[in-house]
Write a protein that holds these residues in place. Structure first.
Motif, PDB file in Angstrom:
ATOM      1  N   ARG A 286      23.856 -10.836 -13.504  1.00 47.49           N
ATOM      2  CA  ARG A 286      22.561 -11.115 -13.586  1.00 47.49           C
ATOM      3  C   ARG A 286      22.099 -11.941 -14.046  1.00 47.49           C
ATOM      4  O   ARG A 286      22.884 -12.592 -14.593  1.00 47.49           O
ATOM      5  CB  ARG A 286      22.443  -9.731 -15.271  1.00 47.49           C
ATOM      6  CG  ARG A 286      21.126  -8.826 -15.240  1.00 47.49           C
ATOM      7  CD  ARG A 286      21.457  -7.739 -15.981  1.00 47.49           C
ATOM      8  NE  ARG A 286      19.818  -7.548 -16.769  1.00 47.49           N
ATOM      9  CZ  ARG A 286      19.183  -7.680 -17.932  1.00 47.49           C
ATOM     10  NH1 ARG A 286      20.060  -7.281 -18.937  1.00 47.49           N
ATOM     11  NH2 ARG A 286      17.837  -7.168 -18.049  1.00 47.49           N
ATOM     12  N   ILE A 287      20.597 -12.347 -13.513  1.00 51.36           N
ATOM     13  CA  ILE A 287      20.516 -13.770 -14.269  1.00 51.36           C
ATOM     14  C   ILE A 287      18.733 -12.987 -14.901  1.00 51.36           C
ATOM     15  O   ILE A 287      17.988 -12.167 -13.867  1.00 51.36           O
ATOM     16  CB  ILE A 287      20.416 -14.922 -12.929  1.00 51.36           C
ATOM     17  CG1 ILE A 287      21.497 -14.771 -12.667  1.00 51.36           C
ATOM     18  CG2 ILE A 287      18.899 -15.389 -13.363  1.00 51.36           C
ATOM     19  CD1 ILE A 287      21.352 -16.014 -11.435  1.00 51.36           C
ATOM     20  N   VAL A 288      18.077 -13.235 -15.694  1.00 48.44           N
ATOM     21  CA  VAL A 288      16.914 -13.257 -16.388  1.00 48.44           C
ATOM     22  C   VAL A 288      15.834 -14.950 -17.063  1.00 48.44           C
ATOM     23  O   VAL A 288      16.694 -15.862 -16.397  1.00 48.44           O
ATOM     24  CB  VAL A 288      17.406 -12.877 -17.691  1.00 48.44           C
ATOM     25  CG1 VAL A 288      17.783 -11.347 -17.110  1.00 48.44           C
ATOM     26  CG2 VAL A 288      17.459 -13.706 -18.760  1.00 48.44           C
ATOM     27  N   ILE A 289      14.858 -13.944 -16.842  1.00 47.86           N
ATOM     28  CA  ILE A 289      14.186 -15.233 -17.286  1.00 47.86           C
ATOM     29  C   ILE A 289      12.850 -15.680 -18.245  1.00 47.86           C
ATOM     30  O   ILE A 289      12.443 -14.006 -17.967  1.00 47.86           O
ATOM     31  CB  ILE A 289      13.019 -15.529 -16.217  1.00 47.86           C
ATOM     32  CG1 ILE A 289      14.105 -16.760 -14.526  1.00 47.86           C
ATOM     33  CG2 ILE A 289      12.065 -17.202 -16.395  1.00 47.86           C
ATOM     34  CD1 ILE A 289      12.760 -16.667 -12.726  1.00 47.86           C
ATOM     35  N   ALA A 290      13.379 -15.851 -18.699  1.00 49.94           N
ATOM     36  CA  ALA A 290      11.978 -15.748 -20.397  1.00 49.94           C
ATOM     37  C   ALA A 290      11.444 -16.596 -20.557  1.00 49.94           C
ATOM     38  O   ALA A 290      10.753 -18.151 -20.369  1.00 49.94           O
ATOM     39  CB  ALA A 290      13.373 -15.966 -22.096  1.00 49.94           C
ATOM     40  N   VAL A 291       9.962 -16.040 -20.655  1.00 53.04           N
ATOM     41  CA  VAL A 291       8.814 -17.079 -20.967  1.00 53.04           C
ATOM     42  C   VAL A 291       8.156 -16.855 -22.448  1.00 53.04           C
ATOM     43  O   VAL A 291       7.393 -15.481 -22.862  1.00 53.04           O
ATOM     44  CB  VAL A 291       7.527 -16.766 -19.982  1.00 53.04           C
ATOM     45  CG1 VAL A 291       7.054 -15.352 -19.846  1.00 53.04           C
ATOM     46  CG2 VAL A 291       6.040 -17.540 -20.066  1.00 53.04           C
ATOM     47  N   ILE A 306      10.634 -21.765 -20.869  1.00 53.50           N
ATOM     48  CA  ILE A 306      10.563 -20.921 -20.471  1.00 53.50           C
ATOM     49  C   ILE A 306      11.840 -21.153 -19.448  1.00 53.50           C
ATOM     50  O   ILE A 306      12.818 -22.109 -19.464  1.00 53.50           O
ATOM     51  CB  ILE A 306       9.983 -21.456 -18.513  1.00 53.50           C
ATOM     52  CG1 ILE A 306       8.663 -21.172 -18.402  1.00 53.50           C
ATOM     53  CG2 ILE A 306      10.209 -20.462 -17.788  1.00 53.50           C
ATOM     54  CD1 ILE A 306       7.367 -21.381 -17.452  1.00 53.50           C
ATOM     55  N   SER A 307      12.644 -19.884 -19.844  1.00 51.30           N
ATOM     56  CA  SER A 307      14.089 -20.504 -20.397  1.00 51.30           C
ATOM     57  C   SER A 307      15.038 -18.952 -18.638  1.00 51.30           C
ATOM     58  O   SER A 307      14.524 -18.377 -18.462  1.00 51.30           O
ATOM     59  CB  SER A 307      15.693 -20.270 -21.061  1.00 51.30           C
ATOM     60  OG  SER A 307      16.202 -20.773 -21.356  1.00 51.30           O
ATOM     61  N   VAL A 308      16.284 -19.963 -18.274  1.00 53.59           N
ATOM     62  CA  VAL A 308      16.502 -19.609 -16.698  1.00 53.59           C
ATOM     63  C   VAL A 308      18.158 -19.341 -17.002  1.00 53.59           C
ATOM     64  O   VAL A 308      19.033 -20.185 -17.537  1.00 53.59           O
ATOM     65  CB  VAL A 308      16.769 -20.155 -15.342  1.00 53.59           C
ATOM     66  CG1 VAL A 308      16.796 -19.260 -14.455  1.00 53.59           C
ATOM     67  CG2 VAL A 308      14.922 -20.231 -15.070  1.00 53.59           C
ATOM     68  N   ALA A 428      12.147 -19.462 -25.717  1.00 50.21           N
ATOM     69  CA  ALA A 428      12.668 -18.539 -24.576  1.00 50.21           C
ATOM     70  C   ALA A 428      13.729 -18.395 -24.192  1.00 50.21           C
ATOM     71  O   ALA A 428      14.727 -17.442 -23.835  1.00 50.21           O
ATOM     72  CB  ALA A 428      11.875 -19.524 -23.411  1.00 50.21           C
ATOM     73  N   LEU A 429      14.749 -19.290 -24.630  1.00 54.04           N
ATOM     74  CA  LEU A 429      15.954 -19.095 -24.880  1.00 54.04           C
ATOM     75  C   LEU A 429      16.684 -18.178 -25.042  1.00 54.04           C
ATOM     76  O   LEU A 429      17.360 -17.178 -25.295  1.00 54.04           O
ATOM     77  CB  LEU A 429      17.186 -20.579 -25.045  1.00 54.04           C
ATOM     78  CG  LEU A 429      18.357 -20.786 -25.321  1.00 54.04           C
ATOM     79  CD1 LEU A 429      18.660 -20.937 -24.120  1.00 54.04           C
ATOM     80  CD2 LEU A 429      18.882 -21.647 -26.463  1.00 54.04           C
ATOM     81  N   VAL A 430      16.107 -18.104 -26.123  1.00 54.73           N
ATOM     82  CA  VAL A 430      16.209 -16.893 -27.417  1.00 54.73           C
ATOM     83  C   VAL A 430      16.529 -15.495 -26.944  1.00 54.73           C
ATOM     84  O   VAL A 430      16.862 -14.942 -26.798  1.00 54.73           O
ATOM     85  CB  VAL A 430      16.102 -16.860 -28.957  1.00 54.73           C
ATOM     86  CG1 VAL A 430      16.430 -15.493 -29.366  1.00 54.73           C
ATOM     87  CG2 VAL A 430      16.112 -18.396 -29.747  1.00 54.73           C
ATOM     88  N   TYR A 431      14.625 -15.675 -26.291  1.00 57.83           N
ATOM     89  CA  TYR A 431      14.285 -13.815 -26.044  1.00 57.83           C
ATOM     90  C   TYR A 431      15.392 -13.785 -24.845  1.00 57.83           C
ATOM     91  O   TYR A 431      16.091 -13.111 -24.232  1.00 57.83           O
ATOM     92  CB  TYR A 431      13.027 -14.364 -25.589  1.00 57.83           C
ATOM     93  CG  TYR A 431      12.452 -13.962 -26.420  1.00 57.83           C
ATOM     94  CD1 TYR A 431      12.337 -12.123 -27.455  1.00 57.83           C
ATOM     95  CD2 TYR A 431      11.243 -14.870 -26.397  1.00 57.83           C
ATOM     96  CE1 TYR A 431      10.950 -12.495 -27.758  1.00 57.83           C
ATOM     97  CE2 TYR A 431      10.782 -14.684 -27.866  1.00 57.83           C
ATOM     98  CZ  TYR A 431      10.321 -13.418 -28.679  1.00 57.83           C
ATOM     99  OH  TYR A 431       9.408 -13.445 -29.470  1.00 57.83           O
ATOM    100  N   ALA A 432      15.919 -14.344 -23.963  1.00 57.55           N
ATOM    101  CA  ALA A 432      16.837 -14.574 -22.787  1.00 57.55           C
ATOM    102  C   ALA A 432      18.210 -14.008 -22.859  1.00 57.55           C
ATOM    103  O   ALA A 432      19.233 -13.006 -22.252  1.00 57.55           O
ATOM    104  CB  ALA A 432      17.283 -15.969 -21.125  1.00 57.55           C
ATOM    105  N   ILE A 433      19.426 -14.802 -23.666  1.00 59.29           N
ATOM    106  CA  ILE A 433      20.434 -14.285 -24.208  1.00 59.29           C
ATOM    107  C   ILE A 433      20.085 -13.091 -24.421  1.00 59.29           C
ATOM    108  O   ILE A 433      21.101 -12.336 -24.329  1.00 59.29           O
ATOM    109  CB  ILE A 433      20.639 -15.523 -25.323  1.00 59.29           C
ATOM    110  CG1 ILE A 433      20.658 -16.623 -24.238  1.00 59.29           C
ATOM    111  CG2 ILE A 433      22.348 -15.207 -26.017  1.00 59.29           C
ATOM    112  CD1 ILE A 433      21.328 -18.134 -24.692  1.00 59.29           C
ATOM    113  N   THR A 434      19.396 -12.991 -25.808  1.00 56.42           N
ATOM    114  CA  THR A 434      19.231 -11.966 -26.782  1.00 56.42           C
ATOM    115  C   THR A 434      19.140 -10.285 -25.719  1.00 56.42           C
ATOM    116  O   THR A 434      19.812  -9.544 -25.273  1.00 56.42           O
ATOM    117  CB  THR A 434      17.734 -11.857 -27.432  1.00 56.42           C
ATOM    118  OG1 THR A 434      18.190 -12.282 -28.859  1.00 56.42           O
ATOM    119  CG2 THR A 434      18.182 -10.282 -27.709  1.00 56.42           C
TER     120      THR A 434
END
Length: 458
Positions: A286-291, A306-308, A428-434
């Protein structure tokens, strides 16, 4: 040719004399003077630049700080003028000084009738936004970055391209051939953390951008000055104050040494470095992008974070890319859509506290079928980040071997009292990893909105 005939009256301390030898070594192109508070670094460098300029008519010497105002207040108005008068009493009255341009021109040009034409010049400049065009028009024989811990390595790399003025000095060698002034770049700092770029470059001899070995590493030299070595020029009460600092503060402001980690930061660089990995994104389930969109769009706006990131079958998380930038709404939406395609992502997570409808419409206009999850933040930034930092400490999050420098520097300061500004990249990193670690529990938490949800990975 006009010359300055006054004999130097300055008296350097023994430690300053020893440190000054680095500047005379032709092999040294990049030189760092580090040390505690009031150890005489700025004074020594002002003296070195002055002597280089006096010996080389027509030479240009750029003196930089993070901002033009701080460069003017601390160096142009105070320290540099003091050193000039201490070295050659009365010299300032013979110089051409422009308060509006923050320049000082020596009267050592070739025309005795107007010795300022072709005279050596000092330019006091800042690295604020929008000042690069002014710097681009200049080439320098000397570049000095004062308080270099405040300056990004991108600025250092940029100024390296301006270090290209090669001029003959007023003296010749034994055969009567001209001796050229070698271009040099000087730095000074009160060392802070071993994650800082100057520690990597001058101590570890690695490129701060990608951790590869420095080219011509022997050109990078450093010397340490300490306040006690400059005691003749310091109020004794000031030295007593320094000795009453904490152990950590003494290491920086007295000993002039770097610290291993930022003790108050939530994320530790050691945890990042120990668990670096490279991965083929086809191995990720799974891959997500957080903004984290910026609230405003003007010169002083925050970045849009912006974090992938992706998750493998074992549950480990891989941070793939930091695409944070200062962008207008249409710009960050296009950036997210491009990364969505590039990484074949499954979902975009976006903070919607500052206008969910706008975020949704921006992303849909950039890529109509984009699956988006809007999340509203109900807790403070540090509380949201703590579970993510715990995953880093457990070695469950991996960064690529080539550092994500800007992101990692912000992570290293996040949670520390000295941190200023918005932690846009970290948010953004925190949202992606969360999302990938499901730290909010199974499924979306109350307040989360799923738009056009889909799954593209097989």
């Amino acid at each position: 040719m006009a010359t300055i005939k006054t004999a130097s009256q300055i008296r350097l301390t023994s430690s300053q004399k020893q440190a000054a030898l680095l500047a005379s070594n032709p092999s040294n192109r990049y030189i760092l003077y580090r040390g505690g508070s009031r150890s005489g670094k700025s004074y020594l460098l002002s003296y070195i630049l002055l002597m280089r300029a006096i010996s080389t008519p027509g030479s240009r010497h750029g003196i930089f700080r993070k901002t033009a105002s701080s460069c003017r207040q601390t160096l142009f108005d105070l320290t540099f003028r003091q050193v000039m008068e201490d070295t050659f009493p009365g010299i300032l009255s013979t110089c051409l000084i422009s308060d509006s341009e923050a320049t000082i021109t020596l009267p050592n040009g070739p025309d005795p009738k107007n010795p300022y034409i072709g005279g050596a010049i000092f330019l006091f400049l800042g690295l604020d936004d929008g000042r690069r065009d002014k710097i681009l028009g200049n080439e320098f024989a000397t570049v000095w970055i004062n308080e270099c811990t405040e300056v990004d390595y991108d600025h250092v790399s940029f100024l390296m391209t301006r270090l290209n003025q090669k001029l003959p000095q007023i003296r010749n060698d034994e055969l009567g051939q001209p001796i050229y002034l070698k271009p040099k770049m000087f730095f000074d700092c009160n060392p802070a953390l071993k994650t800082d770029w100057e520690y990597k470059a001058f101590i570890q001899k690695i490129n701060p951008k990608d951790n590869t070995e420095l080219q011509k590493a022997w050109q990078w030299a450093e010397a340490k000055l300490d306040p006690e070595g400059n005691s003749d020029n310091i109020d004794p009460d000031y030295l007593d104050m320094l000795n009453n600092l904490s152990v950590r503060e003494k290491r920086r402001f007295v000993a002039g040494e770097w610290s291993d980690v930022n003790e108050n930061a939530l994320f530790r660089q050691d945890d990042i470095d120990k668990h670096r990995r490279d991965i083929d994104i086809s191995h990720l389930q799974r891959i997500v992008i957080a903004v984290d969109p910026a609230v405003t769009n003007h010169k002083k706006s925050d970045l849009t974070g912006i974090s992938v990131a992706g998750r493998c079958s074992r549950g480990d998380i891989y941070v793939l890319h930091d695409g944070s930038d200062k962008l207008p709404p249409a710009g960050w939406a296009d950036r997210v859509a491009e990364l969505y395609e590039q990484y074949q992502a499954d979902l975009v997570i976006a903070e919607a506290n500052q206008g969910g409808d706008l975020v949704q419409s921006n992303l849909r206009s950039a890529y109509g079928a984009l699956p988006v999850k809007l999340v509203r933040a109900f807790r403070g930034k540090e509380l949201r980040a703590e579970p993510v930092a715990h995953l880093y400490a457990q070695g469950k999050v991996h960064h690529p071997r080539r550092p994500l420098t800007d992101l990692e520097e912000q992570m290293g300061m996040f949670g520390a009292a000295a941190f200023k500004g918005s932690p846009d990249r970290v948010d953004a990193l925190v949202y992606a990893i969360t999302e990938l670690a499901d730290l909010n529990g199974n499924g979306p938490r109350p307040g989360a909105i799923i738009i056009n949800a889909g799954n593209r990975r097989r």
